[in-house]
Motif scaffolding. Structure first.
Motif, PDB file in Angstrom:
ATOM      1  N   LEU A 143       0.866  -1.236   0.084  1.00 15.23           N
ATOM      2  CA  LEU A 143      -0.173  -0.095  -0.004  1.00 15.23           C
ATOM      3  C   LEU A 143       0.957   1.339  -0.027  1.00 15.23           C
ATOM      4  CD1 LEU A 143      -2.913   0.621   0.014  1.00 15.23           C
ATOM      5  CD2 LEU A 143      -2.838   0.663   2.490  1.00 15.23           C
ATOM      6  N   LEU A 144       1.992   1.376   0.792  1.00 12.27           N
ATOM      7  CA  LEU A 144       2.866   2.556   0.839  1.00 12.27           C
ATOM      8  C   LEU A 144       3.428   2.805  -0.616  1.00 12.27           C
ATOM      9  CD1 LEU A 144       5.112   2.124   4.112  1.00 12.27           C
ATOM     10  CD2 LEU A 144       3.641   3.880   3.352  1.00 12.27           C
ATOM     11  N   ASP A 193      -9.665  -2.644  -2.018  1.00 12.57           N
ATOM     12  CA  ASP A 193      -8.264  -2.795  -1.618  1.00 12.57           C
ATOM     13  C   ASP A 193      -7.492  -3.976  -2.329  1.00 12.57           C
ATOM     14  OD1 ASP A 193      -8.879  -1.118   0.576  1.00 12.57           O
ATOM     15  OD2 ASP A 193      -9.327  -2.541   1.859  1.00 12.57           O
ATOM     16  N   GLU A 194      -8.218  -4.940  -2.738  1.00  9.66           N
ATOM     17  CA  GLU A 194      -7.363  -5.906  -3.485  1.00  9.66           C
ATOM     18  C   GLU A 194      -6.907  -5.288  -4.656  1.00  9.66           C
ATOM     19  OE1 GLU A 194     -11.614  -6.870  -4.047  1.00  9.66           O
ATOM     20  OE2 GLU A 194     -10.376  -6.589  -2.147  1.00  9.66           O
ATOM     21  N   GLU A 195      -7.465  -4.289  -5.346  1.00  7.19           N
ATOM     22  CA  GLU A 195      -7.263  -3.778  -6.589  1.00  7.19           C
ATOM     23  C   GLU A 195      -5.849  -2.554  -6.294  1.00  7.19           C
ATOM     24  OE1 GLU A 195     -10.772  -2.406  -8.094  1.00  7.19           O
ATOM     25  OE2 GLU A 195     -11.610  -4.345  -8.989  1.00  7.19           O
ATOM     26  N   PHE A 196      -6.041  -1.921  -5.151  1.00 13.59           N
ATOM     27  CA  PHE A 196      -5.217  -0.783  -4.898  1.00 13.59           C
ATOM     28  C   PHE A 196      -3.841  -1.233  -4.668  1.00 13.59           C
ATOM     29  CE2 PHE A 196      -3.542   2.937  -2.535  1.00 13.59           C
ATOM     30  CZ  PHE A 196      -3.727   3.603  -3.560  1.00 13.59           C
ATOM     31  N   TYR A 202       0.086   1.661 -13.636  1.00 13.44           N
ATOM     32  CA  TYR A 202      -0.450   1.411 -15.038  1.00 13.44           C
ATOM     33  C   TYR A 202      -1.439   2.512 -15.147  1.00 13.44           C
ATOM     34  CZ  TYR A 202      -3.130  -0.252 -18.758  1.00 13.44           C
ATOM     35  OH  TYR A 202      -3.815  -0.411 -20.104  1.00 13.44           O
ATOM     36  N   LEU A 203      -2.290   2.764 -14.371  1.00 12.88           N
ATOM     37  CA  LEU A 203      -3.518   3.949 -14.327  1.00 12.88           C
ATOM     38  C   LEU A 203      -2.760   5.268 -14.678  1.00 12.88           C
ATOM     39  CD1 LEU A 203      -6.239   2.416 -12.280  1.00 12.88           C
ATOM     40  CD2 LEU A 203      -6.164   2.423 -15.042  1.00 12.88           C
ATOM     41  N   THR A 204      -1.822   5.467 -13.698  1.00 11.29           N
ATOM     42  CA  THR A 204      -1.094   6.744 -13.848  1.00 11.29           C
ATOM     43  C   THR A 204      -0.385   6.964 -15.005  1.00 11.29           C
ATOM     44  OG1 THR A 204      -0.873   6.714 -11.308  1.00 11.29           O
ATOM     45  CG2 THR A 204       0.558   8.219 -12.146  1.00 11.29           C
TER      46      THR A 204
END
Length: 195
Positions: free
Chosen positions: A145-146, A171-174, A181-183
């Motif tokens: 997550l960090l 949560d499991e996608e983050f 990828y999205l960025t």
């Protein structure tokens, strides 16, 4: 039927908004010591009707003590959060809802706080500083997550909408792969990727 007054051998910092994780553990121990922890973890069971007057008094005293112990252990600025109740379990749950790390946005704030920690040789020893870092680390312990949060925490303003969308991922996608990828899409067409 006065219950004996006692001075607590427990001394720990009051809940100040940044120390919820350690405060919660310390408070659990104090409530256990005072025979009040059962009011927090169990369903609300009223005192049995067949109880003696002394047992009813002791039950009521412990229930009130649960609340007053919590009340006295938080900074004054947070007292309005729990002033409307006198129930320890309700107060506990209000503070949990308010302070426990439950959202990605809250984790982003904790992440920033973690990286802003600085050693002040005039105010603390290196041991105390290490302890502060350790306590903050427990609040942001999920490395995956960090990494994901670090990828988005200082993006330019034109990415704000993307960042808010990323916070709403399950949560499991983050994770750092999805966020990266999205960025990388530069904020273009990310809605079609999410759907």
């Amino acid at each position: 039927m006065n219950m004996p007054a006692e001075s607590s051998p427990f001394v720990f910092p009051k809940l100040d908004g940044s120390n919820y994780t350690s405060w919660k553990e310390d408070m659990k121990v104090v409530l256990m010591d005072r025979g009040c922890w059962s009011f927090i973890i169990e369903e609300d069971k009223p005192c049995p009707e067949q109880a003696t007057e002394k047992e009813k008094f002791k039950y009521d005293w412990r229930k009130q003590r649960c609340y007053t112990t919590i009340y006295q252990s938080i900074e004054r600025k947070f007292l309005p959060l729990i002033r409307h109740t006198t129930d320890g379990k309700e107060a506990w749950n209000i503070l949990k809802t308010h302070f426990e790390r439950t959202s990605k946005a809250r984790l982003a704030v904790l992440n920033d706080e973690f990286f802003k920690l600085k050693f002040d040789p005039e105010e603390e020893t290196i041991g105390i500083f290490c302890k502060r870092v350790e306590e903050k680390k427990t609040q942001v312990k999920e490395a995956e997550l960090l990494i994901a949060l670090q990828l988005i925490r200082r993006l330019p303003a034109e990415y704000d909408h993307l960042v808010q969308t990323l916070y709403r991922l399950k949560d499991e996608e983050f994770n750092h792969r999805t966020v990266g990828y999205l960025t990388n899409l530069g904020g273009q067409n990310y809605f079609s990727v999410l759907n």
